[in-house]
Design an enzyme around this catalytic site. Structure first.
Site, PDB file in Angstrom:
ATOM      1  N   CYS A 114      -7.653   5.611  17.626  1.00  0.00           N
ATOM      2  CA  CYS A 114      -8.082   6.863  17.006  1.00  0.00           C
ATOM      3  C   CYS A 114      -7.918   6.856  15.493  1.00  0.00           C
ATOM      4  O   CYS A 114      -8.563   7.637  14.789  1.00  0.00           O
ATOM      5  CB  CYS A 114      -7.333   8.044  17.618  1.00  0.00           C
ATOM      6  N   HIS A 251      -8.301  14.032  12.650  1.00  0.00           N
ATOM      7  CA  HIS A 251      -8.728  13.460  13.922  1.00  0.00           C
ATOM      8  C   HIS A 251      -8.744  14.589  14.941  1.00  0.00           C
ATOM      9  O   HIS A 251      -7.787  15.352  15.066  1.00  0.00           O
ATOM     10  CB  HIS A 251      -7.758  12.358  14.359  1.00  0.00           C
ATOM     11  N   ASN A 281     -12.110  14.514  22.176  1.00  0.00           N
ATOM     12  CA  ASN A 281     -11.527  13.428  21.389  1.00  0.00           C
ATOM     13  C   ASN A 281     -12.459  12.229  21.447  1.00  0.00           C
ATOM     14  O   ASN A 281     -12.575  11.578  22.478  1.00  0.00           O
ATOM     15  CB  ASN A 281     -10.150  13.068  21.961  1.00  0.00           C
TER      16      ASN A 281
END
Length: 324
Positions: A114, A251, A281
């Site tokens: 990520c 993020h 996500n």
């Protein structure tokens, strides 16, 4: 004079299939309310059969090039951040390079889960500042739906697919915090936290792609502290203060992490670009997706100072300060 890596264009791509939370109620002991309350996610996009990471990355790249008013032949390098490549090798970046019709330059992938796009931006910045490249396509692209355990309600409802891209261009600047472009980068990692977020497969272990595993509560506790710290460090490196930041572009993992980090940085949610409700996500794709959407909404404007921060498996985390 100082050379800065300036954002010349931004774009994104999302698969056409939209999966609402209610769809998971058919197969899992979960509900729309349970998912929204714990993550802020309302829907996400899933890639269609045959729709690959490189295909999505290519479309995001084309959108960014159009926004920049450039052609693929203007680009010197392609860097793709991904943990879900089409193949073990070659790199997704070389596939994007070929799909764009580029016959020169260089291309490679970066893998920091990520946090991958932050690492890719750092690498692109270094290529530009060192004179290795003048224009770099930086892409985050993921098909996390391909590594989900569809019986694990704690993880499979959180992730989505998509891609985002920036075009960075070398421009001469005065060398002050008022310059446009990347002003500072902070990168970190600590392998002792591996078991908090990992995939239980790989070439040298199982010979399979494996499935995603996560210790959500433990990761949450690490995330807020580390994200705030890396953002503060990057802001300090840039010669700025928290008051100079116009936008936090985090993020997009979990709304509670986003809110917690913003609070630690002393910013209201009105100064945060939030897309987690619509995308879930998307790992390395989430920050460039949010940047592209933020610009399209009219939130991010030229001259605005943005701090982007992310944390992912490794654990790896970091932040970048950019004056748009």
């Amino acid at each position: 004079m100082t050379v800065r890596a300036v954002v010349a264009g931004v774009g994104h791509y999302l698969p056409s299939r939209v999966v609402e939370n209610a769809e998971f109620e058919k197969t899992l002991d979960t509900s729309d309310e349970w998912i929204r309350t714990r993550s802020g996610i309302e829907r996400r996009h899933f890639a269609a059969e045959g729709e690959t990471t490189s295909m999505m990355g290519t479309e995001a790249a084309r959108a960014a090039l159009k926004d920049a008013g450039m052609e693929p032949s203007d680009i010197d390098a392609v860097i793709v951040a991904t943990s879900t490549p089409d193949l073990t090798f070659p790199s997704v970046a070389t596939m994007v390079q070929n799909a764009l019709g580029m016959s020169c330059g260089f291309a490679f992938d970066v893998q920091a889960v990520c946090a991958g796009f932050i690492y890719a931006l750092s690498n692109a910045n270094a290529q530009i500042v060192s004179g290795q490249a003048k224009r770099v396509l930086v892409i985050g692209a993921e098909t996390f739906s391909r590594i989900m355990d569809w019986e694990d309600r704690s993880t499979c409802v959180l992730f989505g697919d998509g891609a985002g891209a920036l075009v960075l261009e070398a421009r001469e600047s005065a060398g002050t915090p008022q310059d446009r472009g990347i002003l500072a980068v902070d990168l970190n990692s600590d392998g002792q936290y591996k078991d908090m977020l990992y995939v239980d497969g790989g070439v040298s272990t199982t010979g399979t792609s494996g499935k995603l595993r996560m210790q959500g509560n433990a990761l949450f506790r690490q995330a807020v502290q580390k994200l705030a710290e890396t953002a503060e460090t990057a802001i300090g490196k840039a010669g700025l203060t928290d008051a100079d930041i116009d936008w936090i572009v985090p993020h997009q993992a979990n709304i509670r992490i986003i809110e917690g980090t913003a609070k630690k940085l002393g910013h209201s949610m009105d100064q945060v670009v939030v897309t987690v409700q619509d995308h879930g996500n998307t790992s390395a794709a989430s920050i460039p997706l949010a940047m592209s959407v933020g610009k399209a909404r009219g939130q991010i404007k030229q001259g605005d100072v943005c701090v982007a921060e992310a944390i992912g498996g490794g654990l790896a985390w970091g932040a970048v300060v950019i004056r748009w």
